[in-house]
Design a protein around this motif. Structure first.
Motif, PDB file in Angstrom:
ATOM      1  N   VAL A 484       0.779  -1.164  -0.193  1.00  0.00           N
ATOM      2  CA  VAL A 484      -0.013  -0.034   0.279  1.00  0.00           C
ATOM      3  C   VAL A 484       0.782   1.196  -0.105  1.00  0.00           C
ATOM      4  O   VAL A 484       1.922   1.487   0.941  1.00  0.00           O
ATOM      5  N   LEU A 485       0.667   2.093  -0.937  1.00  0.00           N
ATOM      6  CA  LEU A 485       1.323   3.477  -0.905  1.00  0.00           C
ATOM      7  C   LEU A 485       0.430   4.691  -0.845  1.00  0.00           C
ATOM      8  O   LEU A 485      -0.943   4.569  -1.353  1.00  0.00           O
ATOM      9  N   ILE A 486       0.939   5.488   0.002  1.00  0.00           N
ATOM     10  CA  ILE A 486      -0.060   6.728   0.207  1.00  0.00           C
ATOM     11  C   ILE A 486       0.344   7.864  -0.742  1.00  0.00           C
ATOM     12  O   ILE A 486       1.681   8.174  -0.551  1.00  0.00           O
ATOM     13  N   GLN A 487      -0.422   8.270  -1.454  1.00  0.00           N
ATOM     14  CA  GLN A 487      -0.035   9.488  -2.412  1.00  0.00           C
ATOM     15  C   GLN A 487      -0.793  10.790  -1.853  1.00  0.00           C
ATOM     16  O   GLN A 487      -2.011  10.941  -2.117  1.00  0.00           O
ATOM     17  N   GLY A 488       0.035  11.924  -1.427  1.00  0.00           N
ATOM     18  CA  GLY A 488      -0.804  12.827  -0.909  1.00  0.00           C
ATOM     19  C   GLY A 488      -1.019  13.940  -2.029  1.00  0.00           C
ATOM     20  O   GLY A 488      -0.419  13.607  -3.255  1.00  0.00           O
ATOM     21  N   TYR A 489      -1.535  15.064  -1.851  1.00  0.00           N
ATOM     22  CA  TYR A 489      -1.626  16.328  -2.804  1.00  0.00           C
ATOM     23  C   TYR A 489      -2.419  15.696  -3.982  1.00  0.00           C
ATOM     24  O   TYR A 489      -2.341  16.235  -4.834  1.00  0.00           O
ATOM     25  N   THR A 490      -3.249  14.901  -3.889  1.00  0.00           N
ATOM     26  CA  THR A 490      -4.112  14.326  -4.820  1.00  0.00           C
ATOM     27  C   THR A 490      -5.624  14.720  -5.121  1.00  0.00           C
ATOM     28  O   THR A 490      -6.369  14.558  -3.938  1.00  0.00           O
ATOM     29  N   ASN A 491      -5.858  15.466  -6.291  1.00  0.00           N
ATOM     30  CA  ASN A 491      -7.198  15.890  -6.381  1.00  0.00           C
ATOM     31  C   ASN A 491      -7.914  16.909  -5.473  1.00  0.00           C
ATOM     32  O   ASN A 491      -9.175  17.198  -5.605  1.00  0.00           O
ATOM     33  N   GLY A 492      -7.029  17.611  -4.694  1.00  0.00           N
ATOM     34  CA  GLY A 492      -7.520  18.517  -3.923  1.00  0.00           C
ATOM     35  C   GLY A 492      -6.454  19.065  -2.833  1.00  0.00           C
ATOM     36  O   GLY A 492      -5.447  18.481  -2.940  1.00  0.00           O
ATOM     37  N   TYR A 493      -6.915  19.939  -1.967  1.00  0.00           N
ATOM     38  CA  TYR A 493      -5.694  20.188  -1.180  1.00  0.00           C
ATOM     39  C   TYR A 493      -6.532  20.509   0.241  1.00  0.00           C
ATOM     40  O   TYR A 493      -7.453  21.573   0.398  1.00  0.00           O
ATOM     41  N   GLY A 494      -6.239  19.881   1.309  1.00  0.00           N
ATOM     42  CA  GLY A 494      -6.748  20.032   2.688  1.00  0.00           C
ATOM     43  C   GLY A 494      -5.838  20.410   3.980  1.00  0.00           C
ATOM     44  O   GLY A 494      -6.169  20.157   5.037  1.00  0.00           O
TER      45      GLY A 494
END
Length: 685
Positions: A484-494
């Protein structure tokens, strides 16, 4: 070193010189012959498409995303921004997954939705919100002003339509190119450890985590560099790498548009090693993307000071760290495991302000809720190891004493229910109380590519937060967390995602965890739900997005061209300052032109400048504004805009006669016109 200057490429590693020379001398076939051999047993067969697009924003007068430093406004261009797309499918008729790595500061819903709208116009329902993942590399030296939520755009002095258009159009270009490039491809997955490219910038918060979590990262960083390798006929044609660290090698003093260390890694592989030409218009023989993973608390500034480490020159640091990212990925080539069969995806839109988190995920036996957004005083302090936040403001991270005065004021002016919901946070900006000021409904995507799972989320994820998410999803999927890999900064920003323990320290990352201390458990719960749906093969209800204020936020008044006027005593394109007569490799060439505001024409897919060498055919372009060795700085004084072009002559540059050219589009009363200029020839010995 003066702002805007950088060292030449003196002292580049010999491996790079050898590979670049081989690529130029013998082309792709020669480069392919140098790759380690691999067997068919190491790869899987899929249909893969590859594409690249120019997404460079406004190089003059635009605020830059990342540091939220209002004085950091673009004054020129160092390295163009690009989007790199990979589309995966099992067959022509099967569902597809499009993954796009964008050299942007942040990814926003505004960009996502407009990209999807244009894709729908061109390709019908082939690409949609469920199967397109747009992720940002998080460079802090790229023009911003593209969010549909005003809190982010405020630090950019408003919305920037030209930059928004460049970002969207370039991403669509990349996906369209990949769509046309779909072909049988052998694909494998590999891993390596990269230990000398990043350092934990929030060690006090990291150390607050339980020993079993910290034991996974003895040095405080996640060293995992994971790579998808793609081949056709034995030739390496695509690389998609993930490694988590901030693209903050360039500091708040940098005002030339650049893609920072991850952009350098991709440019170096494609341009210097493979020798390809970005301006040819053709699908390149090799596309390499360097995406983010759990980068939230990892800095490339190895000395834990802005622009510092491993040297005191931020340009050299960008090159060194980018080269290390490249080396870690390139060192994996030829050694890999098959990706495996099967492609699947689940996605869901969630109002993250109102998630009821069950005891299974909270860890304390109680049910908790997330909250409307509020940012703490530690957020306003910025990451004091990377910069930003305003050095003159009276705010500190928890590790530097915190903000007791803000806490006292908050006790009076912040509602009790909001203070209770945010726990240890000294609330400074209760942004969630202002409608649409900050995004609150976010998309979450779980993708399966064979044996690998990618959880795409719109947050900056600390390394231990990423670890907990991998463990949670691995358990729900019945696979190892290593799959499992976590990809941040994806399809929005919170903003950020910290563990509850990290949150309690209220360093920058905790102060920027906008939806309260239970945000990570809430997202773990969301991920587990998507994982259960995928494992059981059942559909899930995806929900829908919430309207933002794209088209409503006023446009920025800064840097916008009106009417161009040439420098006094000159015509457009005139050379105001000529180069010297001769130079040697390692020296800098300078030439100043009477130009125009560059924002009229961003020259997407083209260039503002060239370095040309004279040969039997005439003048041949050897460098342009997409190369590391060049810079263009725009000297703007009202209607006058001069263009200062610099070229740091790389070692190994062939002797000969060279010149510099400048191109732009000027703006008159109701019309535009081309501008072109060329310096005199100069000798490189």
């Amino acid at each position: 070193m003066a702002q805007g200057s950088h060292p030449s490429t003196v002292g580049v590693v010999s491996r790079r010189t050898v590979l670049r020379s081989a690529a130029i001398a013998g082309g792709a076939a020669t480069l392919a012959s140098m790759l380690p051999a691999y067997s068919a047993a190491q790869t899987s067969n899929l249909l893969v498409g590859r594409g690249i697009g120019d997404i460079t924003g406004e190089p003059l007068g635009a605020g830059m995303n990342g540091y939220a430093e209002m004085s950091q406004m673009s004054t020129g261009l160092h390295l163009r921004q690009r989007a790199r797309a990979f589309i995966f499918a099992e067959s022509e008729s099967s569902p597809r997954i499009a993954m796009v790595t964008c050299e942007l500061g942040l990814m926003f819903q505004s960009i996502q939705l407009e990209v999807l709208r244009r894709l729908r116009e061109r390709f019908g329902d082939t690409y949609h919100e469920g199967n397109v993942l747009l992720t940002a590399t998080h460079t802090h030296v790229a023009p911003g002003g593209t969010s549909g939520h005003p809190m982010v755009d405020l630090s950019m002095f408003g919305f920037r339509p030209a930059t928004f258009e460049a970002n969207v159009a370039g991403i669509v270009d990349a996906i369209a190119m990949a769509h046309e490039d779909m072909a049988p491809t052998e694909i494998g997955v590999s891993h390596a450890e990269l230990t000398n490219a990043g350092v934990n910038r929030s060690k006090q918060a990291f150390d607050a985590n339980p020993d079993e979590d910290k034991a996974a990262f003895p040095t405080g960083i996640d060293p995992r560099s994971q790579t998808l390798q793609m081949y056709r006929g034995g030739q390496l044609v695509g690389v998609l790498n993930w490694f988590g660290e901030h693209a903050t090698s360039m500091s708040t003093d940098s005002t030339l548009v650049s893609s920072d260390n991850k952009g350098y890694a991709a440019w170096h592989w494609e341009r210097e090693v493979a020798g390809q030409d970005y301006l040819s218009g053709a699908t390149p023989p090799l596309i390499t993307a360097f995406a983010q993973s759990n980068a939230g608390d990892i800095s490339p500034n190895l000395d834990l000071s802005p622009g510092s480490g491993p040297t005191d020159n931020e340009y050299e640091n960008t090159r060194i760290v980018g080269t290390r990212e490249y080396d870690a990925a390139a060192g994996q080539i030829g050694a890999m495991a098959p990706l495996g069969a099967g492609i699947d995806v689940r996605h869901v839109w969630v109002d993250i302000t109102a998630v009821e988190v069950t005891p299974e995920f909270t860890g304390d036996g109680l049910t908790h809720r997330t909250s409307v957004a509020a940012l703490g005083a530690a957020f306003a302090a910025g990451s004091q190891e990377d910069g930003g936040g305003g050095e003159d403001l009276p705010f500190n991270e928890g590790a530097r004493g915190g903000n007791p005065a803000v806490a006292q004021i908050g006790d009076v002016v912040i509602p009790q229910w909001l203070r209770d919901a945010h726990g240890d946070k000294d609330i400074l900006l209760p942004a969630g109380l202002v409608p649409h000021a900050i995004q609150r409904v976010f998309p979450f995507h779980l993708v399966r590519l064979g044996s690998q799972y990618i959880f795409g989320i719109p947050f900056e994820v600390t390394v231990v937060s990423g670890l907990r998410l991998r463990r949670t999803l691995g358990k729900a999927l019945g696979v190892s967390p290593d799959q499992v890999l976590i990809q941040g900064y994806t399809n929005g920003y919170g903003h950020y995602l910290t563990t509850p323990e990290e949150y309690a320290t209220q360093n920058y990352e905790g102060g920027a965890t906008a939806f309260g201390p239970w945000q990570l458990p809430a997202i773990a719960q969301i991920g587990a739900g998507l994982a259960a749906s995928m494992r059981e093969g059942t559909p899930n209800a995806p929900g829908t997005w919430e309207r933002d204020l794209t088209g409503v936020i006023p446009a920025s008044p800064f840097g916008n061209p009106s009417v161009d006027v040439p420098a006094p005593g000159h015509a457009f394109g005139d050379v105001i300052d000529e180069p010297q007569e001769s130079y040697r490799p390692g020296q800098r060439v300078l030439s100043r032109f009477a130009g125009a505001n560059p924002n009229t024409d961003l020259r997407r897919g083209s260039t503002y400048l060239t370095v040309e060498r004279e040969d039997a055919r005439g003048w041949t372009r050897v460098h342009d504004d997409g190369d590391w060795s060049t810079m263009i700085t725009f000297e703007n004084l009202g209607p006058f805009t001069n263009a200062l072009v610099s070229w740091d002559i790389p070692q190994g540059t062939p002797p000969g006669n060279y010149r510099i050219t400048y191109s732009a589009t000027g703006r008159g009363l109701g019309s535009t016109f081309p501008i072109n200029g060329a310096s005199r020839g100069f000798q490189v010995d």
